[in-house]
Scaffold this motif. Structure first.
Motif, PDB file in Angstrom:
ATOM      1  N   ALA A 128       0.824  -1.203   0.000  1.00 13.92           N
ATOM      2  CA  ALA A 128       0.000   0.000   0.000  1.00 13.92           C
ATOM      3  C   ALA A 128       0.858   1.254   0.000  1.00 13.92           C
ATOM      4  CB  ALA A 128      -0.934  -0.009   1.208  1.00 13.92           C
ATOM      5  N   GLN A 129       1.873   1.291   0.862  1.00 15.28           N
ATOM      6  CA  GLN A 129       2.730   2.470   0.933  1.00 15.28           C
ATOM      7  C   GLN A 129       3.504   2.668  -0.359  1.00 15.28           C
ATOM      8  OE1 GLN A 129       2.847   4.739   3.633  1.00 15.28           O
ATOM      9  NE2 GLN A 129       3.739   5.869   1.934  1.00 15.28           N
ATOM     10  N   TYR A 130       3.944   1.562  -0.955  1.00 15.86           N
ATOM     11  CA  TYR A 130       4.669   1.650  -2.229  1.00 15.86           C
ATOM     12  C   TYR A 130       3.783   2.273  -3.309  1.00 15.86           C
ATOM     13  CZ  TYR A 130       7.327   0.272  -6.350  1.00 15.86           C
ATOM     14  OH  TYR A 130       8.018   0.280  -7.530  1.00 15.86           O
ATOM     15  N   PHE A 131       2.524   1.826  -3.387  1.00 17.05           N
ATOM     16  CA  PHE A 131       1.623   2.382  -4.391  1.00 17.05           C
ATOM     17  C   PHE A 131       1.300   3.840  -4.089  1.00 17.05           C
ATOM     18  CE2 PHE A 131       1.513  -1.631  -6.200  1.00 17.05           C
ATOM     19  CZ  PHE A 131       0.636  -1.709  -7.278  1.00 17.05           C
ATOM     20  N   ARG A 132       1.147   4.194  -2.802  1.00 17.03           N
ATOM     21  CA  ARG A 132       0.911   5.600  -2.462  1.00 17.03           C
ATOM     22  C   ARG A 132       2.075   6.472  -2.913  1.00 17.03           C
ATOM     23  NH1 ARG A 132      -0.601   3.418   2.676  1.00 17.03           N
ATOM     24  NH2 ARG A 132      -2.857   3.286   2.844  1.00 17.03           N
ATOM     25  N   ASP A 133       3.283   5.981  -2.674  1.00 13.72           N
ATOM     26  CA  ASP A 133       4.469   6.750  -3.050  1.00 13.72           C
ATOM     27  C   ASP A 133       4.523   7.015  -4.547  1.00 13.72           C
ATOM     28  OD1 ASP A 133       5.246   6.801  -0.415  1.00 13.72           O
ATOM     29  OD2 ASP A 133       6.726   5.199  -0.617  1.00 13.72           O
ATOM     30  N   HIS A 134       3.859   6.153  -5.317  1.00 16.72           N
ATOM     31  CA  HIS A 134       3.854   6.303  -6.775  1.00 16.72           C
ATOM     32  C   HIS A 134       2.501   6.760  -7.305  1.00 16.72           C
ATOM     33  CE1 HIS A 134       7.416   3.787  -6.081  1.00 16.72           C
ATOM     34  NE2 HIS A 134       7.871   4.308  -7.187  1.00 16.72           N
ATOM     35  N   ASP A 135       1.685   7.353  -6.391  1.00 15.60           N
ATOM     36  CA  ASP A 135       0.402   7.942  -6.772  1.00 15.60           C
ATOM     37  C   ASP A 135      -0.505   6.963  -7.498  1.00 15.60           C
ATOM     38  OD1 ASP A 135       1.092  10.490  -5.719  1.00 15.60           O
ATOM     39  OD2 ASP A 135       2.303  10.865  -7.512  1.00 15.60           O
ATOM     40  N   GLN A 136      -0.537   5.728  -6.995  1.00 18.71           N
ATOM     41  CA  GLN A 136      -1.379   4.693  -7.565  1.00 18.71           C
ATOM     42  C   GLN A 136      -2.501   4.319  -6.596  1.00 18.71           C
ATOM     43  OE1 GLN A 136      -0.921   3.393 -10.784  1.00 18.71           O
ATOM     44  NE2 GLN A 136       0.519   5.109 -10.864  1.00 18.71           N
ATOM     45  N   PRO A 137      -3.615   3.806  -7.097  1.00 19.67           N
ATOM     46  CA  PRO A 137      -4.722   3.406  -6.217  1.00 19.67           C
ATOM     47  C   PRO A 137      -4.297   2.295  -5.260  1.00 19.67           C
ATOM     48  CG  PRO A 137      -5.443   3.520  -8.509  1.00 19.67           C
ATOM     49  CD  PRO A 137      -3.946   3.629  -8.525  1.00 19.67           C
ATOM     50  N   VAL A 138      -4.872   2.322  -4.073  1.00 18.25           N
ATOM     51  CA  VAL A 138      -4.538   1.354  -3.030  1.00 18.25           C
ATOM     52  C   VAL A 138      -5.793   0.594  -2.623  1.00 18.25           C
ATOM     53  CG1 VAL A 138      -3.735   1.106  -0.639  1.00 18.25           C
ATOM     54  CG2 VAL A 138      -2.609   2.725  -2.165  1.00 18.25           C
ATOM     55  N   THR A 139      -5.679  -0.711  -2.447  1.00 20.58           N
ATOM     56  CA  THR A 139      -6.781  -1.521  -1.949  1.00 20.58           C
ATOM     57  C   THR A 139      -6.517  -1.885  -0.490  1.00 20.58           C
ATOM     58  OG1 THR A 139      -5.782  -3.639  -2.570  1.00 20.58           O
ATOM     59  CG2 THR A 139      -7.094  -2.503  -4.247  1.00 20.58           C
ATOM     60  N   PRO A 140      -7.547  -2.190   0.289  1.00 17.32           N
ATOM     61  CA  PRO A 140      -7.333  -2.529   1.704  1.00 17.32           C
ATOM     62  C   PRO A 140      -6.378  -3.695   1.908  1.00 17.32           C
ATOM     63  CG  PRO A 140      -9.648  -2.066   1.313  1.00 17.32           C
ATOM     64  CD  PRO A 140      -8.986  -2.092  -0.039  1.00 17.32           C
ATOM     65  N   ARG A 141      -6.431  -4.693   1.055  1.00 16.31           N
ATOM     66  CA  ARG A 141      -5.550  -5.856   1.210  1.00 16.31           C
ATOM     67  C   ARG A 141      -4.074  -5.468   1.152  1.00 16.31           C
ATOM     68  NH1 ARG A 141      -3.872 -10.277   3.527  1.00 16.31           N
ATOM     69  NH2 ARG A 141      -2.672 -11.630   2.157  1.00 16.31           N
ATOM     70  N   MET A 142      -3.755  -4.433   0.375  1.00 15.12           N
ATOM     71  CA  MET A 142      -2.362  -4.013   0.226  1.00 15.12           C
ATOM     72  C   MET A 142      -1.751  -3.560   1.544  1.00 15.12           C
ATOM     73  SD  MET A 142      -2.362  -1.879  -3.328  1.00 15.12           S
ATOM     74  CE  MET A 142      -2.795  -2.625  -4.904  1.00 15.12           C
ATOM     75  N   GLU A 143      -2.586  -3.113   2.484  1.00 16.17           N
ATOM     76  CA  GLU A 143      -2.074  -2.656   3.778  1.00 16.17           C
ATOM     77  C   GLU A 143      -1.410  -3.797   4.549  1.00 16.17           C
ATOM     78  OE1 GLU A 143      -1.966   0.389   4.502  1.00 16.17           O
ATOM     79  OE2 GLU A 143      -3.620   1.376   3.426  1.00 16.17           O
ATOM     80  N   HIS A 144      -1.752  -5.029   4.216  1.00 12.99           N
ATOM     81  CA  HIS A 144      -1.275  -6.183   4.974  1.00 12.99           C
ATOM     82  C   HIS A 144      -0.284  -7.035   4.182  1.00 12.99           C
ATOM     83  CE1 HIS A 144      -4.357  -5.078   7.810  1.00 12.99           C
ATOM     84  NE2 HIS A 144      -5.201  -5.027   6.813  1.00 12.99           N
ATOM     85  N   VAL A 145       0.223  -6.478   3.084  1.00 13.20           N
ATOM     86  CA  VAL A 145       1.243  -7.167   2.287  1.00 13.20           C
ATOM     87  C   VAL A 145       2.550  -6.400   2.456  1.00 13.20           C
ATOM     88  CG1 VAL A 145       1.917  -7.984   0.005  1.00 13.20           C
ATOM     89  CG2 VAL A 145      -0.500  -7.916   0.628  1.00 13.20           C
ATOM     90  N   VAL A 146       3.506  -7.002   3.160  1.00 16.66           N
ATOM     91  CA  VAL A 146       4.774  -6.323   3.412  1.00 16.66           C
ATOM     92  C   VAL A 146       5.746  -6.562   2.266  1.00 16.66           C
ATOM     93  CG1 VAL A 146       4.496  -6.366   5.912  1.00 16.66           C
ATOM     94  CG2 VAL A 146       5.656  -8.277   4.775  1.00 16.66           C
ATOM     95  N   THR A 147       6.584  -5.578   2.013  1.00 17.90           N
ATOM     96  CA  THR A 147       7.566  -5.680   0.931  1.00 17.90           C
ATOM     97  C   THR A 147       8.976  -5.964   1.438  1.00 17.90           C
ATOM     98  OG1 THR A 147       7.805  -3.265   0.939  1.00 17.90           O
ATOM     99  CG2 THR A 147       6.245  -4.214  -0.634  1.00 17.90           C
ATOM    100  N   THR A 148       9.186  -5.872   2.749  1.00 18.49           N
ATOM    101  CA  THR A 148      10.442  -6.318   3.350  1.00 18.49           C
ATOM    102  C   THR A 148      10.112  -7.089   4.615  1.00 18.49           C
ATOM    103  OG1 THR A 148      10.757  -4.331   4.720  1.00 18.49           O
ATOM    104  CG2 THR A 148      11.746  -4.311   2.504  1.00 18.49           C
ATOM    105  N   SER A 149      11.012  -7.954   5.016  1.00 20.59           N
ATOM    106  CA  SER A 149      10.858  -8.729   6.243  1.00 20.59           C
ATOM    107  C   SER A 149      12.243  -9.047   6.779  1.00 20.59           C
ATOM    108  CB  SER A 149      10.082 -10.020   5.982  1.00 20.59           C
ATOM    109  OG  SER A 149      10.843 -10.893   5.153  1.00 20.59           O
ATOM    110  N   VAL A 150      12.311  -9.592   7.965  1.00 22.99           N
ATOM    111  CA  VAL A 150      13.616  -9.928   8.546  1.00 22.99           C
ATOM    112  C   VAL A 150      14.353 -10.940   7.677  1.00 22.99           C
ATOM    113  CG1 VAL A 150      14.735 -11.073  10.498  1.00 22.99           C
ATOM    114  CG2 VAL A 150      12.957  -9.367  10.913  1.00 22.99           C
TER     115      VAL A 150
END
Length: 245
Positions: A128-150
């Motif tokens: 979600a944050q990645y798409f916001r940074d690129h001015d793209q639409p965001v869906t609720p599911r995107m809030e729970h998909v992480v792009t980095t992890s330990v």
């Protein structure tokens, strides 16, 4: 004798089968600071819980002079050494005489707190944050998909920040994706100058579908299951890898 900050913690498993959150703090004898770590496992699974406990412990035991990013890398080595597939997100705060060094991967957060306001100092590593940074639409599911992890983050992907004054609030997404800033302030007891019982208020302030975990740190004086995604091109299809999603 060195003066260490005071801290408090709160957690609730909620409806999950496993509490996949973990916290740790450590101040080495003769050291010049203290390390706080909060980890949130990816998924409702024993491997996720084990990864979170391992990451938090390894991060907290990292020497202060290695910094917060060094603590995240130490957590990564410890989790990779487990084998298997357990993973987690992590936020670390290293307290020295200069303030707090912050490092994170995933959507665990740190907030600066001055007794009157809370200010987010981390930036979620989510789709979600990645798409916001690129001015793209965001869906609720995107809030729970992480792009980095330990387990998966490269050293260059670890987020860093610095807080030089006041205290901190470290949270997993069960807290910050449910509570507003004013609600956090009310729970912290900023209006009275004393911390209130966070767990005692959770039935009124936290949705029953989320297992929250938080650190409350002051100076001396959860949500749908996560999955992991590679960063897509804006406007393109997200290629999602399921890690206990």
């Amino acid at each position: 004798m060195r003066e260490l900050p005071h801290w408090h913690t709160a957690s609730a498993r909620g409806p999950r089968e496993y509490n996949a959150d973990a916290i740790a703090a450590y101040a080495a004898a003769g050291g010049r600071g203290i390390v706080f770590a909060l980890a949130d496992g990816v998924g409702d699974h024993p491997n996720a819980a084990h990864a979170a406990r391992t990451a938090a412990s390894a991060a907290a035991r990292t020497p202060v002079d290695q910094g917060a990013a060094g603590a995240v890398l130490a957590a990564q080595r410890a989790v990779l050494a487990l084998g298997g597939a357990g993973d987690c997100v992590l936020v670390v705060a290293v307290r020295t005489g200069e303030g707090y060094g912050i490092a994170w991967v995933g959507d665990a957060r740190a907030y600066a707190w001055d007794g009157y306001t809370v200010r987010q100092v981390t930036k979620d590593h989510t789709l979600a944050q990645y798409f916001r940074d690129h001015d793209q639409p965001v869906t609720p599911r995107m809030e729970h998909v992480v792009t980095t992890s330990v387990r998966t983050a490269g050293a260059h992907e670890i987020g860093t920040a610095t807080v030089t004054t006041g205290g901190l609030l470290l949270t997993s997404d069960g807290v910050h994706k449910t509570l507003s800033g004013p609600a956090m302030l009310d729970i912290l007891g900023c209006r009275t100058g004393r911390p209130r019982s966070w767990c005692g208020r959770r039935s009124r302030s936290v949705a029953p579908t989320t297992p929250p975990r938080s650190w409350w740190i002051r100076p001396a004086r959860r949500s749908p299951r996560k999955s992991f995604a590679s960063r897509p091109e804006p406007g393109g299809q997200a290629a999602t890898r399921s890690l206990f999603s």
